[in-house]
Design a protein around this motif. Structure first.
Motif, short mmCIF file in Angstrom:
data_model
loop_
_atom_site.label_atom_id
_atom_site.label_comp_id
_atom_site.label_asym_id
_atom_site.label_seq_id
_atom_site.Cartn_x
_atom_site.Cartn_y
_atom_site.Cartn_z
N UNK A 65 27.21 80.53 42.56
CA UNK A 65 26.52 81.08 41.38
C UNK A 65 26.30 79.99 40.34
N UNK A 66 25.19 80.08 39.66
CA UNK A 66 24.90 79.19 38.53
C UNK A 66 25.90 79.50 37.42
N UNK A 67 26.75 78.55 37.02
CA UNK A 67 27.76 78.85 35.99
C UNK A 67 27.15 79.27 34.66
N UNK A 68 25.91 78.86 34.40
CA UNK A 68 25.27 79.20 33.11
C UNK A 68 24.71 80.59 33.06
N UNK A 69 24.08 81.03 34.18
CA UNK A 69 23.39 82.32 34.17
C UNK A 69 24.07 83.36 35.05
N UNK A 70 24.96 82.95 35.93
CA UNK A 70 25.58 83.88 36.86
C UNK A 70 24.69 84.21 38.04
N UNK A 71 23.51 83.62 38.10
CA UNK A 71 22.56 83.91 39.20
C UNK A 71 23.09 83.35 40.51
N UNK A 72 22.96 84.15 41.58
CA UNK A 72 23.37 83.70 42.91
C UNK A 72 22.39 82.66 43.43
N UNK A 73 22.95 81.57 43.90
CA UNK A 73 22.13 80.50 44.48
C UNK A 73 22.06 80.59 45.99
N UNK A 74 23.20 80.92 46.62
CA UNK A 74 23.25 80.99 48.08
C UNK A 74 24.65 81.40 48.49
N UNK A 75 24.78 81.77 49.76
CA UNK A 75 26.10 81.88 50.39
C UNK A 75 26.28 80.63 51.22
N UNK A 135 31.15 76.67 40.64
CA UNK A 135 30.08 77.24 41.45
C UNK A 135 30.58 78.33 42.40
N UNK A 136 31.76 78.09 43.00
CA UNK A 136 32.21 78.94 44.10
C UNK A 136 33.48 79.71 43.82
N UNK A 137 34.09 79.53 42.65
CA UNK A 137 35.37 80.16 42.40
C UNK A 137 36.48 79.35 43.05
N UNK A 138 37.58 80.01 43.38
CA UNK A 138 38.71 79.31 43.99
C UNK A 138 38.33 78.78 45.37
N UNK A 139 38.78 77.55 45.65
CA UNK A 139 38.49 76.93 46.93
C UNK A 139 39.59 77.22 47.92
N UNK A 140 39.28 77.11 49.20
CA UNK A 140 40.27 77.32 50.24
C UNK A 140 41.15 76.11 50.43
N UNK A 141 41.99 76.11 51.46
CA UNK A 141 42.86 74.96 51.74
C UNK A 141 42.03 73.70 52.00
N UNK A 188 14.31 74.39 51.28
CA UNK A 188 14.05 73.46 50.17
C UNK A 188 14.34 74.09 48.81
N UNK A 189 14.06 75.39 48.66
CA UNK A 189 14.30 76.06 47.38
C UNK A 189 15.79 76.13 47.08
N UNK A 190 16.61 76.46 48.09
CA UNK A 190 18.05 76.54 47.88
C UNK A 190 18.60 75.16 47.48
N UNK A 191 18.17 74.13 48.20
CA UNK A 191 18.66 72.78 47.90
C UNK A 191 18.25 72.34 46.50
N UNK A 192 17.00 72.61 46.14
CA UNK A 192 16.54 72.22 44.82
C UNK A 192 17.34 72.91 43.72
N UNK A 193 17.59 74.20 43.90
CA UNK A 193 18.30 74.94 42.84
C UNK A 193 19.74 74.47 42.71
#
Length: 434
Positions: free
Chosen positions: A50-60, A34-40, A86-91
Motif C-alpha cells: 500500500x502507498x503509505x501516503x494514501x493507503x491505496x493498494x499497489x499490488x500483492x 509498504x507491506x506491514x510486518x515482514x516475515x523471517x 509496467x503500471x505496477x512497477x511504475x507506481x
C-alpha cells in the motif's frame, strides 16, 4: 553510502513477475511502511503493498528481506516480487522515490556496494558482468569460473608463496654484509621459479580467454565473385549478405555473429581481393586485407590452391583452405564447398570448430585486459627478484622491493588497492538493478 538505493532488477516491459530491489539502512523501514510486518529473514511472504501516503493498494507481492550482512550488497536488502505490469512497477518505484533517504540506484551500484563491503572482489564483479553479457555456453562457463573466485584463488596462492619468500629475504637483511645462507637462497630461488612458471602459464592463456570473452573473428578470404557472400549466408543460415554475379559487389566488411559449438564467432565477409578496381573498391580491398590479417582464423575460398599466393594475405598454419563452387567440380583431395547447395558446409563448420576448440583448450582464467596486465606486472617483478637472487652477490634489499611490487600487482589484480580509477569502466555496462 549512508543513503538507500532502489531499482528494478528485471528488464522493463510486460512480464509475469518483476523484481524491485532496495538496499541500504532504510530498506527494512521502507518495506515495512509498504507491506506491514515482514516475515523471517530470507523467506518470501505474500503481502499487500500500500502507498503509505494514501493507503491505496499497489499490488500483492512476495516480499523477501535480507538483513545485513547476509545479503548480496552486505547491507539491509529487500526485494519485492510484484506482478510484471509496467503500471505496477511504475507506481511502486514512484512511491519508493518519494520516501525520505531513498534514491534511484546508479548503473551497477548494487554490485559496487557488494565490492566495497567485501562480498565480492573485483574479478568476481568482472565475472558477473561477463555472465550478464554471455551469449554462448563457453562464455557462460568462463564467466562462472571468474564469479566462483578462480582468479582470486590463483592470486591468493601466489601471494602466499611470495609473502613467504619476502619473510625469508627480510630476515636475511641483517646479514647483508655476509653470505646468504644456502638454504635461504635455495628456498627463495626455487619458490620464485615455480611461482613465475605458474603466473606465466596463466598469462599465456589470457589472450585466448579474452578472445573467448569478446568472440573469435573468422575471415572469409578470396578473389571477387568466388562465392564468399553466398558461403557466408550458408554458414549463417540466413540471407545476411547481398549476392550478385557482378564482381566487386561487397565493398565493406560485413560481420555476422554466430554461436559455433558454444563459442562466440563473428564471420567476416569482405571485398574480393584483386588488383585494380575503382577507388571505392580499392579502399574496401585495403580494409579487407587489414581485417583478414587481424582475424583469428582465415578461410581461404579459392578456385585453385595457387590463388592464395596472389591475395596479399598470409596463410597461417591453422587457416583453412577450401575450393569454391564444390557443386560444379568433381570430388578431389581438397575439401570443396558450395554455399549455393550447402555441399561441404557442415564439414567446414566441423573443421572450424576443431581449430577454435583447440585454442580454447589453452585458455587461461584471466579474461580481461586489466587482469592480464596485473599478472604481467607481477611476472615482471618476480623475474627481476629471481634474477637478483641468482647474482653472485644478491642485493637482498632489491629482492625485497621487487617482491613488494609483485605483491602490489596481485593486490591490484583482486581489487584490494588502487582500483578506484577502473571501477567506473567496470560498472558502465551494468544495468540499474545490478
Amino acid at each position: 553510502m549512508g543513503d538507500t538505493i532502489f531499482a528494478q532488477a528485471t528488464a522493463a516491459g510486460r512480464a509475469g513477475v518483476a523484481i524491485i530491489r532496495v538496499s541500504g539502512p532504510a530498506a527494512l523501514t521502507a518495506a515495512k511502511s509498504l507491506a506491514g510486518e515482514l516475515g523471517p529473514p530470507r523467506q518470501a511472504g505474500l503481502r499487500r503493498l500500500r502507498d503509505p501516503g494514501t493507503g491505496e493498494t499497489l499490488d500483492q507481492a512476495l516480499v523477501v528481506a535480507y538483513p545485513a550482512p547476509g545479503s548480496f550488497t552486505g547491507e539491509d536488502v529487500v526485494e519485492f516480487q510484484v506482478h510484471g505490469s509496467p503500471a505496477v512497477c511504475r507506481s511502486l518505484l514512484a512511491v519508493l522515490g518519494g520516501m525520505e533517504g531513498l534514491r534511484v540506484a546508479e548503473p551497477g551500484e548494487f554490485t559496487r556496494r557488494a565490492l566495497l563491503n567485501g562480498r565480492l572482489d573485483l574479478p568476481q564483479v568482472e565475472g558477473l558482468g561477463d555472465l550478464l553479457a554471455a551469449e554462448t555456453a563457453a562464455q557462460q562457463r568462463q564467466a562462472l569460473r571468474l564469479m566462483d573466485g578462480a582468479i582470486s584463488g590463483l592470486a591468493a596462492g601466489w601471494r602466499e608463496e611470495l609473502v613467504r619468500c619476502l619473510a625469508h629475504v627480510e630476515a636475511s637483511i641483517d646479514f647483508a654484509d655476509e653470505e646468504l645462507p644456502e638454504d635461504i637462497l635455495r628456498f627463495v630461488g626455487g619458490t620464485l621459479g615455480s611461482v613465475r612458471a605458474a603466473m606465466r602459464a596463466e598469462l599465456d592463456g589470457a589472450l585466448i580467454a579474452e578472445r573467448l570473452r569478446d568472440g573469435f573473428e573468422v575471415a572469409l578470404v578470396g578473389r571477387p565473385n568466388v562465392g564468399k557472400s553466398t558461403l557466408l549466408n550458408a554458414l549463417a543460415r540466413r540471407e545476411a549478405a547481398l549476392t550478385s554475379a557482378v564482381a566487386g559487389t561487397t565493398r565493406d566488411v560485413l560481420e555476422v555473429r554466430m554461436d559455433l559449438a558454444g563459442m562466440p564467432v563473428t564471420l567476416l565477409d569482405m571485398a574480393g581481393l584483386r588488383a585494380g578496381g575503382g577507388r571505392v573498391e580499392s579502399l574496401g580491398i585495403a580494409r579487407a586485407r587489414d581485417r583478414a590479417t587481424r582475424a583469428d582464423v582465415r578461410v581461404f575460398l579459392v578456385n585453385e590452391p595457387r590463388e592464395v599466393e596472389g591475395l596479399g594475405v598470409s596463410r597461417e598454419a591453422e587457416d583453412l583452405l577450401v575450393l569454391a563452387k564444390g557443386d560444379l567440380r568433381p570430388r578431389g583431395d581438397l575439401p570443396a564447398v558450395s554455399g549455393l547447395t550447402g555441399q561441404g558446409v557442415d564439414q567446414l563448420l566441423r573443421s572450424l570448430t576443431a581449430v577454435l576448440e583447440a585454442r580454447v583448450a589453452g585458455a587461461g582464467t584471466a579474461s580481461h585486459r586489466r587482469q592480464r596486465e596485473a599478472i604481467a606486472l607481477a611476472v615482471q617483478r618476480v623475474e627481476a627478484a629471481g634474477a637478483e637472487m641468482r647474482a653472485v652477490e644478491p642485493r637482498v634489499e632489491l629482492v625485497a622491493e621487487e617482491l613488494r611490487a609483485a605483491l602490489r600487482a596481485l593486490d591490484f589484480l583482486v581489487g584490494a588497492v588502487d582500483v578506484e580509477a577502473v571501477l567506473d569502466v567496470v560498472f558502465q555496462s551494468f544495468c540499474l538493478g545490478k
